[in-house]
Scaffold this active site. Structure first.
Site, PDB file in Angstrom:
ATOM      1  N   ASP A   1       3.232   8.248  56.717  1.00  0.00           N
ATOM      2  CA  ASP A   1       3.687   8.815  55.450  1.00  0.00           C
ATOM      3  C   ASP A   1       3.086   7.942  54.341  1.00  0.00           C
ATOM      4  O   ASP A   1       2.497   6.885  54.605  1.00  0.00           O
ATOM      5  CB  ASP A   1       5.220   8.866  55.392  1.00  0.00           C
TER       6      ASP A   1
HETATM    7  C1  BGC Z   1       6.525  12.481  51.621  1.00  0.00           C
HETATM    8  C2  BGC Z   1       5.725  13.373  52.547  1.00  0.00           C
HETATM    9  C3  BGC Z   1       4.539  13.925  51.815  1.00  0.00           C
HETATM   10  C4  BGC Z   1       3.727  12.780  51.260  1.00  0.00           C
HETATM   11  C5  BGC Z   1       2.484  13.215  50.503  1.00  0.00           C
HETATM   12  C6  BGC Z   1       5.653  11.437  50.953  1.00  0.00           C
HETATM   13  O1  BGC Z   1       6.365  10.720  50.011  1.00  0.00           O
HETATM   14  O2  BGC Z   1       7.559  11.864  52.337  1.00  0.00           O
HETATM   15  O3  BGC Z   1       6.528  14.393  53.054  1.00  0.00           O
HETATM   16  O4  BGC Z   1       3.791  14.750  52.655  1.00  0.00           O
HETATM   17  O5  BGC Z   1       4.526  12.024  50.372  1.00  0.00           O
HETATM   18  O6  BGC Z   1       2.803  13.771  49.298  1.00  0.00           O
END
Ligand code: BGC
Length: 688
Positions: free
Chosen positions: A272
């Site tokens: 993530d």
């Molecule tokens: C979120 C993800 C997301 C990623 C990219 C993160 O903060 O938890 O679900 O895909 O950001 O935007």
């Protein structure tokens, strides 16, 4: 002369070597790995998209490939390795709708949120949504959509429940697999997220989820397992949180032993979006089987290079991850130089979102009602044959209808059909003065309440999704004036939530005083004139209903049903579509009835004391009253079930049942089968 010839020879030898550099194809991955320098290998494992942390991007220019996309995997042009583009997800392609230097727009279809999709229990339909999202991903020049969200609804207060499917792992896995197969049938990829146990947002990057192996295997990992086995996602996103004292991102057991060795996952794991973590080395992430670090920081490339040089990191671990990256890259539209049109067919996709939302909307209550102009009592809905011509529409979200949640899970949609437009398109008007007042209030609120609701939460800004504004209060006298203007009333109760924060009980799970008063006063005034009242719940997640549900005549949970929301709702209200959505999570009497509510959003460590007793597995087993049970949903028709026949062959039980529509209108039914473990030696839920 001799010297010149020699020099020319040397130059031409050098050129020959340069020309012989292999370029990536689907069949020369070994050769490419051999040709890569250590620096190039390290670079390929670290996202190269952006300036998230004020760092220099690893590879210049990639950030601009698709404006607003979440990240990329880096390019190595020398070896013909293209960058690939990763975009949020999951309710549609989340990219910037406008770009500098062009008047062209890049709006993407806002599909129904995860809970609404799951409430259809219709894998074929969810597959169609997946196909449409896959198509938009590709046509907008992206390679992977960052979804589906597959964490369990452990507790109704989780701010991201709207992105997830259910409290039940089987449903989560089946719906997830359908979505993934749909997207991937288009030649685009997914990133099933957040692996694993990301069931709260409070301190999501630090919290330790303390959960038994049994609950992990039977519940929290099970949905992912089904999706891996039935749809082989191209990528999986490891979660921010810790599981039993180890960050998922560096958890070899989770990312290699379980995911790959046990389940046969063949794709890549990406982190993530956190970059360098406090307390976890990038090296450990590489070793654990995390193939791509997002969003990527140059210091991570350096750490990998130095790790190999110092002997701390085995080059074989690096090569293994590089190979997986290359195997992923050769599947992507970028590798195939897919000529993205930037013009997906938004009209066709709007029709899909409208239909899907209709099947996910859940009819919670439909009481008998005797209208002022009728002799006999009949179910309050549907409003057919001109039964209701004008509606008094209350609640700010009737006019600011929420198509989806906030944070990375929001989509920049071309429009959102609100309740006024939806009803109008179905031939029902709304009382004029009230409509005007609310419309003006929404305009006012848009200016006045910007960024005021959750000042601490940067996701609560317009660019991260539609905001919920404070509810407007009306006096009983003003409400009374509406009764003569309309045949019926609707009160929409809206809830907004999203990434970065969990919901509170007092103002987000429960109704606030203004909302209670509004429902009570509207019901009192309209009922006095024998005119019905419908409450629409426009929320991504469960709310409290037990204390007020007796007041209105019908209650419909619309969820956050995507950009066509008002049209889908009107289809249900008028009976154009017979509701068939069923709840995928329990609606408790009170938020505190869930055993997990005690200590739910502890920012340090969350002990899963309820173990496997999550959702209906708890409420059923312990005989606890609920407001609406898992699997619940009404229809405008009735169904009869024959006695089920069960055949067991080779350890597989097949249940056959004939379902007959015994009512007057066509309808769909979700036949649900639950099992009880026989002679269990382990404590097991009453049914699952
Ligand atoms: C979120 C993800 C997301 C990623 C990219 C993160 O903060 O938890 O679900 O895909 O950001 O935007």
């Amino acid at each position: 002369m001799k010297k010149t010839i020699l020099t020319a020879l040397a130059v031409s030898v050098g050129m020959a070597t340069a020309n012989a550099q292999p370029k990536l194809t689907a069949t020369n991955i070994d050769e490419i790995i051999k040709a890569m320098t250590l620096e190039e290998k390290a670079k390929l494992l670290v996202g190269g998209a952006n300036n998230f942390f004020g760092d220099q991007a690893v590879v210049g220019g990639e950030a601009d490939l698709v404006a607003g996309a979440a990240g990329t995997s880096p390019a190595i042009p020398r070896l013909g390795i293209p960058a690939t583009v990763l975009t949020d997800g999951p309710a549609g392609v989340r990219i910037d709708p406008t770009r500098k230097g062009t008047t062209q727009t890049y709006y993407a279809t806002g599909f129904p949120i995860g809970t609404c999709l799951a409430s259809t229990w219709n894998t074929e339909l969810v597959g169609k949504v997946g196909e449409a999202i896959g198509n938009e991903t590709k046509e907008y020049r992206c390679d992977v959509i960052l979804g589906p969200g597959m964490n369990l609804h452990r507790n109704p207060l989780c701010g991201r429940n709207f992105e997830y499917y259910s409290e039940d792992p089987l449903l989560t896995g089946k719906i997830g697999a359908a979505y993934i197969n749909g997207v991937q049938s288009q030649g685009a990829g997914v990133s099933a997220k957040h692996f694993a146990v990301n069931s709260q947002e409070t301190n999501r990057t630090g919290v330790d989820e303390q959960v038994s192996q049994r609950a992990l295997r039977e519940l929290y990992l099970r949905g992912f397992e089904i999706a891996v086995r039935e749809s082989q996602p191209w990528t999986i996103m490891s979660s921010y949180n810790q599981v039993n004292g180890e960050y998922s991102m560096g958890n070899r057991d989770l990312l290699t032993s379980v995911l790959r060795d046990d389940w046969g996952f063949k794709g890549i794991v990406m982190t993530d979006w956190i970059g360098i973590r406090k307390g976890l080395e990038t090296i450990a992430e590489v070793q654990a089987g995390n193939d791509l670090m997002e969003p990527g920081q140059p210091a991570q490339v350096k750490e990998i290079v130095e790790g190999v040089k110092s002997g701390k990191l085995d080059i074989q671990d690096v090569d293994r991850n590089v190979r997986r990256m290359l195997e992923y890259i050769v599947k992507t539209p970028s590798f195939h130089q897919y000529p993205a049109s930037n013009q997906p067919d938004l009209n066709v996709h709007a029709a899909i979102t409208r239909q899907t939302a209709c099947e996910g909307i859940v009819l919670l209550k439909n009481a008998q009602f005797t209208m002022h102009n009728a002799q006999l009592a009949a179910p309050c809905l549907p409003w057919k044959d001109g039964k209701v011509k004008t509606v008094a529409l209350f609640g700010e979200n009737s006019y600011n209808f929420l198509s989806g949640g906030t944070g990375s899970g929001c989509v920049h949609t071309p429009y959102v059909v609100d309740m006024v437009e939806g009803l109008k398109n179905a031939g029902i008007s709304t009382s004029k003065t009230l409509t005007d007042i609310y419309r003006k209030y929404i305009e006012y609120a848009r200016v006045k309440f910007q960024a005021e609701r959750h000042p601490a939460n940067w996701f609560q800004q317009e660019m991260f999704g539609q905001q919920k504004y404070p509810e407007a209060a009306f006096t009983p006298i003003a409400i009374g004036k509406e009764v003569s203007e309309a045949d019926a009333a609707i009160v929409t109760i809206g809830r907004q939530a999203g990434e970065g924060a969990d919901r509170d009980i007092a103002t987000e799970f429960n109704l606030i005083d203004i909302e209670r008063q509004l429902i009570a006063d509207v019901c009192k005034a309209f009922h006095a004139a024998q005119k019905p009242v419908v409450v629409i719940i426009n929320s991504g997640s469960v709310i409290e209903t037990a204390s007020w549900r007796d007041l209105p005549d019908a209650i419909i949970c619309a969820w956050q049903p995507g950009e066509e929301g008002g049209n889908s709702m009107a289809d249900i209200l008028t009976g154009k579509v017979n509701p068939s959505g069923h709840l995928t999570m329990t609606w408790p009497m009170a938020a505190t009835d869930h055993p997990s509510t005690v200590g739910y959003a502890d920012p340090v460590a969350v002990a899963h004391n309820e173990d496997i007793y999550v959702g209906y597995r708890y409420f059923d087993s312990f005989g606890k009253e609920v407001a609406y049970p898992f699997g619940y949903g009404l229809s405008y028709t009735t169904f009869d079930y024959s006695k089920p026949a069960v055949k067991v062959k080779g350890g597989v039980a097949t249940v056959t049942v004939t379902v007959k529509n015994t009512g007057a209108v066509a309808g769909k039914e979700v036949a649900q089968v639950y099992v009880t473990a026989p002679r269990a030696t382990l404590r097991s839920p009453l049914r699952s």
